[in-house]
Design a protein around this motif. Structure first.
Motif, mmCIF file in Angstrom:
data_model
loop_
_atom_site.group_PDB
_atom_site.id
_atom_site.type_symbol
_atom_site.label_atom_id
_atom_site.label_comp_id
_atom_site.label_asym_id
_atom_site.label_seq_id
_atom_site.Cartn_x
_atom_site.Cartn_y
_atom_site.Cartn_z
ATOM 1 N N GLN A 128 32.046 32.178 51.707
ATOM 2 C CA GLN A 128 32.561 32.827 50.506
ATOM 3 C C GLN A 128 31.729 34.052 50.136
ATOM 4 N N LEU A 154 40.944 32.965 49.286
ATOM 5 C CA LEU A 154 40.170 31.856 48.725
ATOM 6 C C LEU A 154 40.929 31.165 47.598
ATOM 7 N N GLY A 171 34.741 30.988 44.295
ATOM 8 C CA GLY A 171 34.688 32.011 45.326
ATOM 9 C C GLY A 171 35.806 33.019 45.226
#
Length: 272
Positions: A128, A154, A171
């Motif tokens: 991330q 994400l 993230g």
């Protein structure tokens, strides 16, 4: 197709890295495309940076198609020469612009891989952070459409009801913020003439076919499960959304690898 990668005990497997196993013909084709792109770029008179960028763009095209169509190597194998031909037929870019285009291509690839989860691993904190950094660098380089892909990937991955979602839910918003903040002061070099817009238009025209649900039978790199057909479908949606954004925000040249990958997958389904 890639080989499974062993993870040392005590470490979380990363979602982004994939190995290239040269025992598979498709993987050898990808490496040949990368090296051939460099050689053809030099023969065309491009700088070393431009030539390497040509080769990396061809490889990124192949890899994006593998994420979007894991069951069918023909899609990736056809997308690579298409992207290479269109890239070589386009006007040269400055070395700085080439670096931005390569960054955008591999940011798109990483975003597709995160969402499709073909490695069989959830995005770790390191993954991330890498996606957030890529988003920020794309935004700073004026690659606005590509900059939005990591955060979107994400966020969409977090919504999936499986154990391949990111380990924390922060993230996605963080990557989106990383993409948006640098755009305030970003400068963007005017795009040289490119056939990327043709590939983008072609992929978007095939969107109805590309978005139809399709079964997936290939296993993840870890070999412990079948790749999620729902995730692959979401990755295709994200790819088309990114291509639409590139048409609106500018950056169709940078979107050439993703566009050729999506176009090839759509054509394979159309001719099926």
């Amino acid at each position: 197709m890639t080989s499974a990668t062993a993870t040392p005990p005590g470490l979380m497997p990363a979602a982004l890295p994939r190995t290239i196993d040269l025992s598979y013909p498709s993987n050898r084709w990808a490496v040949l495309g990368l090296l051939g792109g460099v050689a053809l770029g030099r023969l065309r008179g491009r700088s070393w940076v431009g030539s390497v960028g040509t080769g990396l763009g061809a490889f990124a095209t192949w890899a994006c198609a593998r994420e979007l169509d894991p069951d069918h190597t023909v899609s990736a194998n056809a997308a690579l020469p298409l992207a290479l031909a269109l890239s070589l037929a386009s006007e040269d870019s400055s070395d700085a612009a080439v670096m931005g285009e390569v960054l955008a291509a591999f940011t798109a690839l990483s975003s597709m891989r995160t969402l499709s989860a073909t490695t069989g691993a959830a995005a770790t904190a390191g993954d991330q952070a890498a996606l957030g950094a890529a988003a920020a660098m794309c935004a700073g380089a004026g690659q606005k459409a590509a900059a939005l892909l990591p955060g979107a990937a994400l966020a969409l991955s977090s919504q999936q009801a499986d154990d391949l979602s990111p380990r924390n839910s922060g993230g996605g918003p963080a990557a989106l913020l990383a993409a948006l903040l640098p755009t305030i002061g970003a400068t963007r070099e005017g795009e040289r003439q490119s056939l990327g817009s043709v590939a983008v238009a072609g992929a978007l025209l095939l969107a109805p076919i590309l978005l139809k649900p399709e079964d997936v039978n290939t296993e993840t790199d870890r070999g412990d499960r079948t790749i999620s057909a729902e995730r692959v479908g979401k990755a295709r949606q994200l790819a088309l959304g990114g291509l639409a954004l590139s048409a609106v925000l500018g950056g169709t040249r940078s979107a050439l690898p993703l566009a050729c990958a999506a176009l090839s997958v759509g054509a394979r389904r159309r001719l099926k």
